[in-house]
Write a protein that holds these residues in place. Sequence first.
Motif, PDB file in Angstrom:
ATOM      1  N   ARG A 192       0.796  -1.223   0.000  1.00  0.00           N
ATOM      2  CA  ARG A 192       0.000   0.000   0.000  1.00  0.00           C
ATOM      3  C   ARG A 192       0.826   1.270   0.000  1.00  0.00           C
ATOM      4  N   ALA A 193       1.959   1.274   0.706  1.00  0.00           N
ATOM      5  CA  ALA A 193       2.649   2.548   0.887  1.00  0.00           C
ATOM      6  C   ALA A 193       4.145   2.361   1.017  1.00  0.00           C
ATOM      7  N   ALA A 194       4.879   3.393   0.605  1.00  0.00           N
ATOM      8  CA  ALA A 194       6.308   3.493   0.887  1.00  0.00           C
ATOM      9  C   ALA A 194       6.470   4.365   2.126  1.00  0.00           C
ATOM     10  N   LEU A 195       7.324   3.938   3.040  1.00  0.00           N
ATOM     11  CA  LEU A 195       7.485   4.620   4.328  1.00  0.00           C
ATOM     12  C   LEU A 195       8.955   4.775   4.665  1.00  0.00           C
ATOM     13  N   GLY A 196       9.265   5.823   5.418  1.00  0.00           N
ATOM     14  CA  GLY A 196      10.595   5.960   5.998  1.00  0.00           C
ATOM     15  C   GLY A 196      11.573   6.746   5.151  1.00  0.00           C
ATOM     16  N   PRO A 197      12.781   6.909   5.663  1.00  0.00           N
ATOM     17  CA  PRO A 197      13.803   7.669   4.942  1.00  0.00           C
ATOM     18  C   PRO A 197      14.244   6.954   3.676  1.00  0.00           C
ATOM     19  N   VAL A 198      14.654   7.740   2.699  1.00  0.00           N
ATOM     20  CA  VAL A 198      15.184   7.225   1.440  1.00  0.00           C
ATOM     21  C   VAL A 198      16.704   7.209   1.543  1.00  0.00           C
ATOM     22  N   LEU A 199      17.302   6.110   1.132  1.00  0.00           N
ATOM     23  CA  LEU A 199      18.749   5.952   1.220  1.00  0.00           C
ATOM     24  C   LEU A 199      19.477   7.047   0.448  1.00  0.00           C
ATOM     25  N   ALA A 200      20.476   7.654   1.068  1.00  0.00           N
ATOM     26  CA  ALA A 200      21.388   8.552   0.379  1.00  0.00           C
ATOM     27  C   ALA A 200      22.527   7.724  -0.206  1.00  0.00           C
ATOM     28  N   VAL A 244       8.781  -8.040  -5.630  1.00  0.00           N
ATOM     29  CA  VAL A 244      10.108  -8.169  -6.239  1.00  0.00           C
ATOM     30  C   VAL A 244      10.080  -7.890  -7.744  1.00  0.00           C
ATOM     31  N   THR A 245       8.977  -8.194  -8.429  1.00  0.00           N
ATOM     32  CA  THR A 245       8.945  -7.857  -9.850  1.00  0.00           C
ATOM     33  C   THR A 245       8.863  -6.341 -10.042  1.00  0.00           C
ATOM     34  N   GLU A 246       8.130  -5.671  -9.199  1.00  0.00           N
ATOM     35  CA  GLU A 246       8.049  -4.214  -9.281  1.00  0.00           C
ATOM     36  C   GLU A 246       9.412  -3.584  -8.997  1.00  0.00           C
ATOM     37  N   LEU A 247      10.101  -4.104  -7.992  1.00  0.00           N
ATOM     38  CA  LEU A 247      11.447  -3.613  -7.705  1.00  0.00           C
ATOM     39  C   LEU A 247      12.383  -3.879  -8.881  1.00  0.00           C
ATOM     40  N   ALA A 248      12.270  -5.054  -9.498  1.00  0.00           N
ATOM     41  CA  ALA A 248      13.134  -5.373 -10.631  1.00  0.00           C
ATOM     42  C   ALA A 248      12.923  -4.383 -11.777  1.00  0.00           C
ATOM     43  N   LEU A 249      11.684  -4.046 -12.048  1.00  0.00           N
ATOM     44  CA  LEU A 249      11.393  -3.067 -13.097  1.00  0.00           C
ATOM     45  C   LEU A 249      11.987  -1.705 -12.750  1.00  0.00           C
ATOM     46  N   LEU A 250      11.827  -1.294 -11.483  1.00  0.00           N
ATOM     47  CA  LEU A 250      12.393  -0.015 -11.037  1.00  0.00           C
ATOM     48  C   LEU A 250      13.912  -0.031 -11.122  1.00  0.00           C
ATOM     49  N   VAL A 280      11.727  13.781  13.777  1.00  0.00           N
ATOM     50  CA  VAL A 280      12.545  12.821  13.033  1.00  0.00           C
ATOM     51  C   VAL A 280      11.818  12.354  11.779  1.00  0.00           C
ATOM     52  N   VAL A 281      10.559  11.995  11.940  1.00  0.00           N
ATOM     53  CA  VAL A 281       9.779  11.512  10.795  1.00  0.00           C
ATOM     54  C   VAL A 281       9.616  12.614   9.752  1.00  0.00           C
ATOM     55  N   GLY A 282       9.435  13.839  10.186  1.00  0.00           N
ATOM     56  CA  GLY A 282       9.266  14.945   9.249  1.00  0.00           C
ATOM     57  C   GLY A 282      10.502  15.241   8.419  1.00  0.00           C
ATOM     58  N   ALA A 283      11.660  14.823   8.899  1.00  0.00           N
ATOM     59  CA  ALA A 283      12.918  15.147   8.223  1.00  0.00           C
ATOM     60  C   ALA A 283      13.060  14.466   6.872  1.00  0.00           C
ATOM     61  N   TRP A 284      12.333  13.378   6.644  1.00  0.00           N
ATOM     62  CA  TRP A 284      12.484  12.672   5.364  1.00  0.00           C
ATOM     63  C   TRP A 284      11.285  12.877   4.429  1.00  0.00           C
ATOM     64  N   ALA A 285      10.375  13.763   4.778  1.00  0.00           N
ATOM     65  CA  ALA A 285       9.134  13.901   4.022  1.00  0.00           C
ATOM     66  C   ALA A 285       9.381  14.247   2.551  1.00  0.00           C
ATOM     67  N   LYS A 286      10.268  15.186   2.258  1.00  0.00           N
ATOM     68  CA  LYS A 286      10.503  15.616   0.879  1.00  0.00           C
ATOM     69  C   LYS A 286      11.096  14.485   0.045  1.00  0.00           C
ATOM     70  N   ASP A 287      12.110  13.805   0.577  1.00  0.00           N
ATOM     71  CA  ASP A 287      12.740  12.696  -0.151  1.00  0.00           C
ATOM     72  C   ASP A 287      11.753  11.558  -0.388  1.00  0.00           C
ATOM     73  N   LEU A 288      10.923  11.281   0.611  1.00  0.00           N
ATOM     74  CA  LEU A 288       9.958  10.188   0.479  1.00  0.00           C
ATOM     75  C   LEU A 288       8.919  10.515  -0.586  1.00  0.00           C
ATOM     76  N   ALA A 321       6.768   9.157  -6.047  1.00  0.00           N
ATOM     77  CA  ALA A 321       6.419   9.502  -7.422  1.00  0.00           C
ATOM     78  C   ALA A 321       7.115   8.579  -8.421  1.00  0.00           C
ATOM     79  N   VAL A 322       8.372   8.238  -8.151  1.00  0.00           N
ATOM     80  CA  VAL A 322       9.103   7.302  -9.008  1.00  0.00           C
ATOM     81  C   VAL A 322       8.502   5.903  -8.887  1.00  0.00           C
ATOM     82  N   ARG A 323       8.296   5.474  -7.678  1.00  0.00           N
ATOM     83  CA  ARG A 323       7.763   4.139  -7.398  1.00  0.00           C
ATOM     84  C   ARG A 323       6.469   3.878  -8.144  1.00  0.00           C
ATOM     85  N   LYS A 324       5.619   4.874  -8.200  1.00  0.00           N
ATOM     86  CA  LYS A 324       4.276   4.722  -8.781  1.00  0.00           C
ATOM     87  C   LYS A 324       4.322   4.227 -10.221  1.00  0.00           C
TER      88      LYS A 324
END
Length: 425
Positions: free
Chosen positions: A192-200, A220-226, A403-411, A416-419
């Motif tokens: 349903r959702a992507a959550l948390g910080p995005v790896l730098a 895993v197929t969705e990740l493979a395509l990405l 802490v959670v708010g710090a990653w909002a922009k990156d997430l 948008a990419v994931r979709k």
Amino acid sequence: MSLSRRGLLAAGGAVGALAATAAGTGVATAAPAPGQGQGNGHGRVRTGFDRLAADGYALLKGQKVGVVTNPTGITSDVRHIVDVMHPDERVDLIAVFGPEHGFRGTAQAGGSEGRYDDPATGLPVYDTYLKSGQPLADVFTASGVDTIVFDIQDAGARFYTYIWTLYDCMEAAALAGKRFVVLDRPNPVTGRAALGPVLAPAFSSFVGRREISQAHGMTVTELALLFNAEFLAQRPVDLRIVKMSGWKRSDFFDATGLPWVPPSPNMPTPDTALVYSGTCLFEGTNLSEGRGTTRPFELLGAEGIDHRWAAAANALDLPGVAFREAYFAPTFSKFQGKTVGGVQLHVQDREVFDPVRTGIALLVTAKQTWNGFAWRSDNWIDKLTGTTRVRTLIDAGADTDEVVGAWAKDLAAFRAVRKRYLQYR
């Protein structure tokens, strides 16, 4: 018509399904057999392998095949796919590639089975663990395969290493000029959702190769395509995927009708996967993350912790979860044989439970209520979160919302990419 022993052994369960490759996409899908993959209840979801087999392995015809898998690569009647494919004359299976913990699952965390011949099938088993790039491409070349098939159950978290085995194998297959087929299985904690910080990128490691969120909400197929389009675009692999039928993004694992096999020794149940993307962060601290207990990642603690931690966590009124004061003695890993105090997570409403937010809240309250709290000296927490911000904000006294708010922009950018790569509704 006569059948050989291999044909007879393989005949069970393969019923009419047609494979089709979308023009120009390199994505193979198989249509569900009549009456299959529909409705609710037991057996509703058919995995990528189920559909590949039902189509008579047409996607693998004329190919020498190697399989990247582990004990989770099973059919709905709990036979291992290697044991099913090996005697089947419709597929030329010549090699197996084992990840962390091994093909048959005999190794603990941080270990593998090495190179050996599988006693059950006689097939050569090659070790992929901690191999990538050209060294892994050389393994694929030496094996003599034309097509590499990936079939492993994921747990839904960026730091669960099988998705990086997938990434490394895709990259190496491209280098070796091999075709790559990914067979899908459910994300056990929904998609349903992507959550948390995005790896730098600076924090790239085997617990996070590339820039995805901590809980990715993908199969895993969705990740493979990405991966192929976003991260391997300069040298993409010749990729095919075989989707599931009957799976919805809102499905937890128990809705699928599929059997659960622990994908690693410390992922015993789907309940473990539910909390793992948050509480695995305690690997980056001096607290036990519950390894060596029957409830890894649900039990957390250390010597000197008492009732105050559970009280502080419960005072936050986090959605869908409650915390019980708990005492336990790990049989291995941190605090082996010692009784420690801490908390046990009890997920009461998984529809609203946020594992990453919960993990951050537990780090914040652990530091507030126990003066012995410390990060691992190698700052492993930065590898797990993919950033320095979680550690530095908590050290500066930030609360959970900060802490959670710090990653909002990156997430938001990752979402948008994931979709673009999601394959299911």
